[in-house]
Design a protein around this motif. Structure first.
Motif, PDB file in Angstrom:
ATOM      1  N   SER A  86       0.806  -1.305  -0.260  1.00 37.19           N
ATOM      2  CA  SER A  86      -0.175  -0.303   0.071  1.00 37.19           C
ATOM      3  C   SER A  86       0.449   1.247   0.154  1.00 37.19           C
ATOM      4  O   SER A  86       0.199   2.378  -0.843  1.00 37.19           O
ATOM      5  CB  SER A  86      -1.279   0.301   1.229  1.00 37.19           C
ATOM      6  OG  SER A  86      -1.739   1.066   1.036  1.00 37.19           O
ATOM      7  N   ASN A  87       1.698   1.271   0.847  1.00 42.48           N
ATOM      8  CA  ASN A  87       2.688   2.260   0.927  1.00 42.48           C
ATOM      9  C   ASN A  87       3.197   2.092  -0.636  1.00 42.48           C
ATOM     10  O   ASN A  87       4.140   4.185  -0.768  1.00 42.48           O
ATOM     11  CB  ASN A  87       4.318   2.064   1.654  1.00 42.48           C
ATOM     12  CG  ASN A  87       3.398   2.446   3.444  1.00 42.48           C
ATOM     13  OD1 ASN A  87       2.714   2.613   3.836  1.00 42.48           O
ATOM     14  ND2 ASN A  87       4.102   1.716   3.975  1.00 42.48           N
ATOM     15  N   HIS A  90       0.969   3.978  -3.172  1.00 41.14           N
ATOM     16  CA  HIS A  90       1.181   5.722  -2.702  1.00 41.14           C
ATOM     17  C   HIS A  90       1.882   6.426  -2.876  1.00 41.14           C
ATOM     18  O   HIS A  90       1.926   7.513  -3.590  1.00 41.14           O
ATOM     19  CB  HIS A  90       0.591   6.258  -1.320  1.00 41.14           C
ATOM     20  CG  HIS A  90       0.925   7.059  -0.838  1.00 41.14           C
ATOM     21  ND1 HIS A  90      -0.622   7.767  -1.356  1.00 41.14           N
ATOM     22  CD2 HIS A  90       1.206   8.443  -0.154  1.00 41.14           C
ATOM     23  CE1 HIS A  90      -0.126   9.398  -0.501  1.00 41.14           C
ATOM     24  NE2 HIS A  90       1.120   9.331  -0.124  1.00 41.14           N
ATOM     25  N   LYS A  93       2.218   6.842  -6.942  1.00 44.20           N
ATOM     26  CA  LYS A  93       0.760   8.292  -7.486  1.00 44.20           C
ATOM     27  C   LYS A  93       1.963   9.341  -6.684  1.00 44.20           C
ATOM     28  O   LYS A  93       1.381  10.692  -7.474  1.00 44.20           O
ATOM     29  CB  LYS A  93      -0.393   8.558  -6.629  1.00 44.20           C
ATOM     30  CG  LYS A  93      -0.678   6.952  -6.462  1.00 44.20           C
ATOM     31  CD  LYS A  93      -2.601   7.020  -5.888  1.00 44.20           C
ATOM     32  CE  LYS A  93      -2.732   5.950  -5.921  1.00 44.20           C
ATOM     33  NZ  LYS A  93      -4.354   5.036  -4.964  1.00 44.20           N
TER      34      LYS A  93
END
Length: 332
Positions: A86-87, A90, A93
């Protein structure tokens, strides 16, 4: 469709003992904590090598507690993978956003995105957290809106297309970056769907199934992260050997991606704390259940033990590199 009592009989027939955890406690665990098909999947790690060439089921002696521990380690590993991946998502992005804020060309990012996704129907997927965003933007989406609506795979493809269009870095570097993201996404999805990551620790990574050797990118980056040299096959140590297996190979990709993509020092430090906690959890029963301790001088299960050793070594390599990051560099 076995009763719990029948499930225990099934395990007994396959050399599973109930000395550490008795049958009554095992029954409670199979009733309240997991389901039989999932727990049984870890027996694959106890199949003999001879079984691969025979229809006869042969299993190394094991304990119910050993299968239970694998189930718990699998859960802990899945949580770690989900958090780190998930890191990475992110961070990808954030870096994409940096390019948009500081344009290096006259690329129309929205046009690129809509062209890339022209054959795909974007749906809100009945998600109340993004439904209002979808309704306000549809059908003309900006790229920063798509970041909230697209799956990880589409985001990777979009970022890859932008890098190619903007000629960011060389082709080889872009391909390596995308390979890391692809593998990270693959294991992230497996963890998110509750797949058993440790069900068969001997399974080769798909890219290695043709017996042409290791995925050199992840092998190289993982060994470099752990500050290890790559040797010829006949001289390879445990970590290098285990990097040919699916779980070690894919987990290595997550750790390498986290170091290469995440630019926040705080997130790296937090990841290091999580990794350290995971190492402690892995080691809790490792020697007693899978290695050798006390009077048991023969490794109980070399495949599981070698896999756990490799995972621990990767985690330690990650921690070692994370500690050096006084300032997180941009992606190479």
């Amino acid at each position: 469709m076995l009763t719990v009592s029948n499930q225990i009989d099934f395990l007994k027939e396959r050399n599973v003992g109930f000395e550490v955890i008795d049958e009554e406690e095992a029954s409670k665990y199979l009733t309240n904590n997991t389901y039989f098909f999932k727990l049984k999947s870890y027996l694959k790690n106890y199949q003999t090598d001879a079984q691969n060439n025979s229809k006869k089921s042969e299993y190394i002696e094991s304990e119910f507690a050993h299968l239970q521990e694998l189930s718990k380690l699998d859960y802990a590993l899945s949580r770690l993978v989900l958090e780190l991946a998930s890191n990475v998502e992110h961070a990808m992005k954030v870096q994409f956003n940096q390019h948009i804020m500081n344009p290096i060309s006259d690329i129309d990012v929205d046009e690129l995105a809509n062209t890339l996704l022209s054959s795909k129907t974007i749906r809100p997927l009945q998600n109340p957290y993004t439904e209002s965003l979808y309704n306000s933007c549809n059908p003309n989406f900006h790229v920063w809106e798509l970041w909230e609506l697209l799956g990880f795979n589409d985001q990777i493809n979009l970022y890859s297309a932008f890098q190619a269009k903007a000629d960011i870095g060389d082709i080889a570097t872009r391909n390596e970056r995308n390979s890391l993201l692809f593998v990270t996404r693959m294991i992230r999805n497996a963890a998110a769907h509750g797949s058993c990551l440790l069900a068969n620790v001997r399974q080769k990574a798909p890219s290695l199934a043709n017996n042409k050797g290791s995925d050199h990118l992840i092998m190289r980056e993982a060994m470099q992260m752990c500050e290890k040299k790559i040797y010829q096959k006949n001289r390879a140590k445990n970590l290098q050997i285990q990097l040919d297996t699916l779980i070690v190979h894919n987990f290595a990709a997550v750790l390498v991606s986290h170091l290469q993509f995440v630019q926040s020092q705080a997130v790296i430090e937090y990841g290091s704390t999580k990794v350290d906690t995971f190492i402690t959890r892995v080691q809790k029963h490792q020697q007693g259940y899978y290695g050798h301790s006390g009077n048991h001088h023969i490794t109980r299960n070399k495949h599981i033990n070698n896999t756990l050793n490799a995972i621990i070594e990767l985690c330690q390599g990650y921690k070692q590199q994370a500690a050096k990051y006084s300032q997180i560099p941009s992606i190479r």
